[in-house]
Design a protein around this motif. Structure first.
Motif, mmCIF file in Angstrom:
data_model
loop_
_atom_site.group_PDB
_atom_site.id
_atom_site.type_symbol
_atom_site.label_atom_id
_atom_site.label_comp_id
_atom_site.label_asym_id
_atom_site.label_seq_id
_atom_site.Cartn_x
_atom_site.Cartn_y
_atom_site.Cartn_z
ATOM 1 N N LYS A 49 0.838 -1.205 0.000
ATOM 2 C CA LYS A 49 0.000 0.000 0.000
ATOM 3 C C LYS A 49 0.870 1.252 0.000
ATOM 4 C CE LYS A 49 -3.974 1.992 2.415
ATOM 5 N NZ LYS A 49 -3.696 3.304 1.996
ATOM 6 N N ASP A 53 0.793 3.943 -2.929
ATOM 7 C CA ASP A 53 0.423 5.335 -2.647
ATOM 8 C C ASP A 53 1.477 6.315 -3.144
ATOM 9 O OD1 ASP A 53 -1.928 4.553 -1.500
ATOM 10 O OD2 ASP A 53 -1.205 4.686 0.561
ATOM 11 N N TYR A 54 2.737 5.968 -2.990
ATOM 12 C CA TYR A 54 3.786 6.906 -3.354
ATOM 13 C C TYR A 54 4.188 6.831 -4.820
ATOM 14 C CZ TYR A 54 4.363 8.581 1.332
ATOM 15 O OH TYR A 54 4.148 9.173 2.539
ATOM 16 N N SER A 56 2.065 5.589 -7.433
ATOM 17 C CA SER A 56 0.975 5.569 -8.400
ATOM 18 C C SER A 56 0.546 6.969 -8.832
ATOM 19 C CB SER A 56 -0.222 4.821 -7.821
ATOM 20 O OG SER A 56 -0.717 5.512 -6.700
ATOM 21 N N SER A 57 0.843 7.957 -8.065
ATOM 22 C CA SER A 57 0.431 9.312 -8.374
ATOM 23 C C SER A 57 1.409 9.949 -9.360
ATOM 24 C CB SER A 57 0.378 10.129 -7.086
ATOM 25 O OG SER A 57 0.244 11.486 -7.375
#
Length: 102
Positions: A49, A53-54, A56-57
């Motif tokens: 996760k 989170d870091y 995928s953006s």
């Protein structure tokens, strides 16, 4: 007669206690094993996760590019890409073939 009845009752209580104790021990071992597996999977989930989170953006990726690479990264097209093969005779570059484009 009562002595035999009391002896039989005591013997059945001892046997039932040992059976219950063994089954409880087996259940405790299963619970411990499941808890350990759950902790391991929770750690893997947290790591995945965090990575998602870091990374995928797109804003985060652009921020990391500016932070770590500054202007070292440049945009390339697919036709600019080559295949690099290292052999005993040296290094050979071939054109990249893209399948499915007709």
């Amino acid at each position: 007669m009562t002595k035999f009845l009391i002896f039989g009752l005591m013997l059945s209580l001892v046997i039932s206690t040992s059976l219950i104790k063994n089954s409880t021990r087996d259940l405790d071992e299963q619970i411990y094993s499941i808890q350990e597996n759950l902790l391991f999977l929770e750690d893997r989930f947290k790591d995945s996760k965090l990575e998602f989170d870091y990374l995928s953006s797109s804003e985060k990726l652009l921020e990391y590019q500016k932070l770590y690479f500054e202007n070292a990264l440049i945009k390339k097209t697919l036709s600019d890409l080559k295949i690099l093969k290292v052999t005993d005779n040296g290094i050979i570059t071939d054109e990249l073939k893209i399948l499915g484009n007709k």
